[in-house]
Design an enzyme around this catalytic site. Structure first.
Site, PDB file in Angstrom:
ATOM      1  N   HIS A 160       0.838  -1.227   0.000  1.00  0.00           N
ATOM      2  CA  HIS A 160       0.000   0.000   0.000  1.00  0.00           C
ATOM      3  C   HIS A 160       0.861   1.261   0.000  1.00  0.00           C
ATOM      4  CE1 HIS A 160      -3.359  -2.700   1.132  1.00  0.00           C
ATOM      5  NE2 HIS A 160      -2.427  -3.283   1.856  1.00  0.00           N
ATOM      6  N   SER A 281      13.104  20.860 -18.053  1.00  0.00           N
ATOM      7  CA  SER A 281      11.831  21.554 -18.201  1.00  0.00           C
ATOM      8  C   SER A 281      12.060  22.809 -19.029  1.00  0.00           C
ATOM      9  CB  SER A 281      11.302  21.917 -16.815  1.00  0.00           C
ATOM     10  OG  SER A 281      10.492  23.061 -16.886  1.00  0.00           O
ATOM     11  N   LYS A 287      14.798  21.491 -12.972  1.00  0.00           N
ATOM     12  CA  LYS A 287      14.182  20.171 -13.115  1.00  0.00           C
ATOM     13  C   LYS A 287      15.058  19.134 -13.832  1.00  0.00           C
ATOM     14  CE  LYS A 287      10.294  19.192 -11.882  1.00  0.00           C
ATOM     15  NZ  LYS A 287       9.187  19.122 -12.664  1.00  0.00           N
ATOM     16  N   GLU A 294       8.516   7.543 -17.558  1.00  0.00           N
ATOM     17  CA  GLU A 294       7.102   7.854 -17.837  1.00  0.00           C
ATOM     18  C   GLU A 294       6.696   7.297 -19.204  1.00  0.00           C
ATOM     19  OE1 GLU A 294       6.904  12.087 -17.129  1.00  0.00           O
ATOM     20  OE2 GLU A 294       7.749  11.784 -15.127  1.00  0.00           O
TER      21      GLU A 294
END
Ligand code: ARG
Length: 460
Positions: A160, A281, A287, A294
Site C-alpha cells: 500500500h 523543463s 528540473k 514515464e
C-alpha cells in the site's frame, strides 16, 4: 494486377475501385515489412509445385530468379511500393509479371492470399518472438548485475506504499527476473502454434492440386501443417497470444517504471537517475524529469488497446476470411515495435541509475517496520498464539507513536510495562539487517536466499 497495370479481377469486376476505398484498404505500407517472408514462402511454394509436377522446372527457376531479383530491388530501395497494389502479395506478383512475363501467373497455383498472408505472418512472428526473448535475456543479465551489487542494500519493502517490512534491494529487483522469465515462457509457449504451417489451406477449403504440405512445412521451418483449412484462414489466436504476452511484458516494465518514478521523486530520493535518462523543463531550470520512465509507464496503454482491438475484430466474426482481419498486421507491428523500444529504454535505465543506500536505510527505520519481527519474536519466545502477540505488538506500536519513539529506541523497562514476559534479547529483532536475514523461508529476502537465487538464474 498484371503488367498492363490492370487488376487481376478486371475481367470480372468492371470499373475501377473507388479511390477513397482503395486508399484506405491498401495495407502495403504496413505489410511491405513482410517482403522477405513473402518471397521465402513463395520460393518454397513453387519448389513444392515443381516437385509435385504441377509446374515445370523451367517455370519454377524463372519464378525463383524473378523473386530473388525483386528481393534485391527492395533491399537496395530500388523498388516502389504502390498503394494501388493493395498489399505486399499483389505487389510482388505484379512485379514478377513485369520481370518474367506470363509465367509469373503460375506462382499462385494452389494457394490463396488467405494462406499466403498467414504463412508470411507466422514466419515473421516466429522470428520476432526470438528477438524479444533475446532482449529479455539481456535484461535479466543486467538485473542480475544490479542484484549482485545490492545484496546487503536494505530498503523498506512496501505494501500500500506504506513501510511494511525491510527487504534487500536485490530481492526487490530480482522480482523482475521472475516476471521477465515468465514473459519469456509466455513467448516460448507461442511457438507451438507458430510452428503450424498454414500454407496449402488455400482460400478456405484446401486445394484439388496434389500438393505436398509436409515439403513446405519442412522447407519453411515449421513442424506440422495446420489440420483444418477453414480454421487456418480464420484463426488469429496466435496473434492474440502474441499481443497478450507482449502486453503482460509491457505491464511488468510499467510497474518497474512506476516504482522508479516514485523512488526518484523528491519525496523519496531512494534512487538517482543519471543525466542521460532525464530531461529538462522548458521553464523550471532546476528540473530533471524521469521522462524515459514515464514513457515506459505510458506505452503499455497502446499494447492493451491493440490486444482489445484484435479481440474485438474476432468477436462474432463468421468463418472464414474477412477483410477485418487485415488489421492484424498493423496491430502486431505496433505492439512489437513499442515493446522492443521499451525493453531497450528499460535497459538504459537499468544501466544508468544509482541507489541512495543511506536514504533507503533511513526510510527503512521509519514506520515501525520491524513490528512483525517483534510479533514473531513474541510467538517464538513467549509461546503466545500469533493473534495475542499481534495485540501486544500493536500496543507497543501505539506506545511508540504516543511517545514519539522508534521501536528500536524502546528500553527493556518500557517493553516490560506492556508485557512483563518480554526478555532483554528482544532488542535484536529491531535491527534491520537481522530482520532481512531472518526471512530464510524459501523465496524470502534473506541474504543466503538471494545469493542462491542469483546463482540459479545465472546458471539457467
Ligand atoms: N492483405 C490481406 C490481409 O492481410 C491478405 C489476404 C487477402 N485476402 C483476401 N481475400 N482479400 O488480410
Amino acid at each position: 494486377m498484371n503488367k498492363k497495370n490492370k487488376t487481376i479481377w478486371e475481367t470480372r469486376i468492371k470499373g475501377k475501385t473507388a479511390k477513397t476505398f482503395q486508399k484506405v484498404s491498401s495495407s502495403i505500407n504496413i505489410d511491405k515489412r513482410l517482403f522477405r517472408e513473402d518471397i521465402q514462402a513463395s520460393i518454397a511454394h513453387v519448389e513444392m509445385l515443381n516437385k509435385q509436377k504441377i509446374i515445370n522446372f523451367k517455370v519454377k527457376n524463372k519464378i525463383i530468379w524473378g523473386l530473388k531479383k525483386i528481393q534485391n530491388q527492395i533491399i537496395k530501395k530500388k523498388y516502389s511500393f504502390n498503394y494501388a497494389d493493395e498489399d505486399i502479395h499483389m505487389s510482388i506478383e505484379k512485379k514478377l509479371f513485369e520481370i518474367i512475363g506470363e509465367d509469373a501467373g503460375y506462382i499462385h497455383t494452389a494457394r490463396s492470399r488467405n494462406d499466403q498472408v498467414l504463412v508470411d505472418f507466422k514466419i515473421w512472428m516466429n522470428h520476432s518472438n526470438g528477438k524479444l526473448i533475446k532482449l529479455l535475456n539481456l535484461t535479466i543479465n543486467n538485473i542480475l548485475k544490479i542484484a549482485e551489487k545490492n545484496i546487503y542494500t536494505i530498503m523498506p519493502g512496501f505494501t500500500h506504499l506504506k513501510n511494511a517490512q525491510p527487504i534487500s534491494f536485490a530481492h526487490y529487483i530480482l522480482a523482475y527476473v521472475e516476471m521477465f522469465r515468465r514473459d519469456k515462457k509466455r513467448l516460448e509457449n507461442n511457438y507451438s502454434s507458430l510452428k503450424e504451417n498454414p500454407l496449402g489451406s488455400g482460400a478456405l477449403s484446401g486445394t484439388s492440386f496434389n500438393i505436398d504440405r509436409n515439403f513446405t512445412t519442412k522447407k519453411l521451418g515449421f513442424k506440422i501443417p495446420t489440420a483444418n483449412s477453414i480454421d487456418t484462414v480464420s484463426d488469429r489466436d496466435f496473434v492474440l497470444d502474441f499481443l497478450y504476452a507482449s502486453s503482460v511484458c509491457a505491464m511488468h516494465i510499467s510497474r518497474l517504471a512506476e516504482d522508479f518514478i516514485i523512488w526518484n521523486s523528491d519525496g523519496f530520493k531512494l534512487i538517482k537517475l543519471n543525466d542521460n535518462i532525464v530531461t529538462g523543463s522548458s521553464i523550471m531550470p532546476q528540473k530533471k524529469n524521469p521522462d524515459p520512465l514515464e514513457y515506459l509507464r505510458g506505452k503499455v496503454s497502446s499494447s492493451y488497446g491493440n490486444l482489445f482491438s484484435m479481440m474485438t475484430i474476432l468477436k462474432g466474426l463468421p468463418l472464414s476470411y474477412f477483410k477485418d482481419l487485415q488489421e492484424d498486421k498493423k496491430i502486431v507491428f505496433e505492439t512489437f515495435d513499442n515493446l522492443i523500444d521499451s525493453i531497450k529504454v528499460l535497459n538504459e535505465v537499468l544501466k544508468n541509475f544509482s541507489v541512495n543506500k543511506n536514504t533507503m536505510m533511513a526510510l527503512a527505520e521509519e514506520g515501525y517496520i520491524t513490528a512483525t519481527d517483534l510479533a514473531d519474536y513474541i510467538v517464538k519466545n513467549l509461546n503466545y498464539p500469533f493473534r495475542k502477540s499481534y495485540q501486544v505488538t500493536a500496543r507497543i506500536v501505539n506506545y511508540c507513536e504516543k511517545n514519539k519513539k522508534r521501536l528500536s529506541e524502546l528500553s527493556h523497562e518500557e517493553l516490560k510495562k506492556i508485557d512483563p514476559n518480554i526478555k532483554e534479547d528482544v532488542i535484536k529483532v529491531f535491527n534491520l539487517k537481522n530482520s532481512v536475514n531472518s526471512k530464510k523461508s524459501y523465496g524470502g529476502t534473506s541474504f543466503e536466499n538471494i545469493k542462491k537465487m542469483i546463482k540459479k538464474y545465472k546458471n539457467a
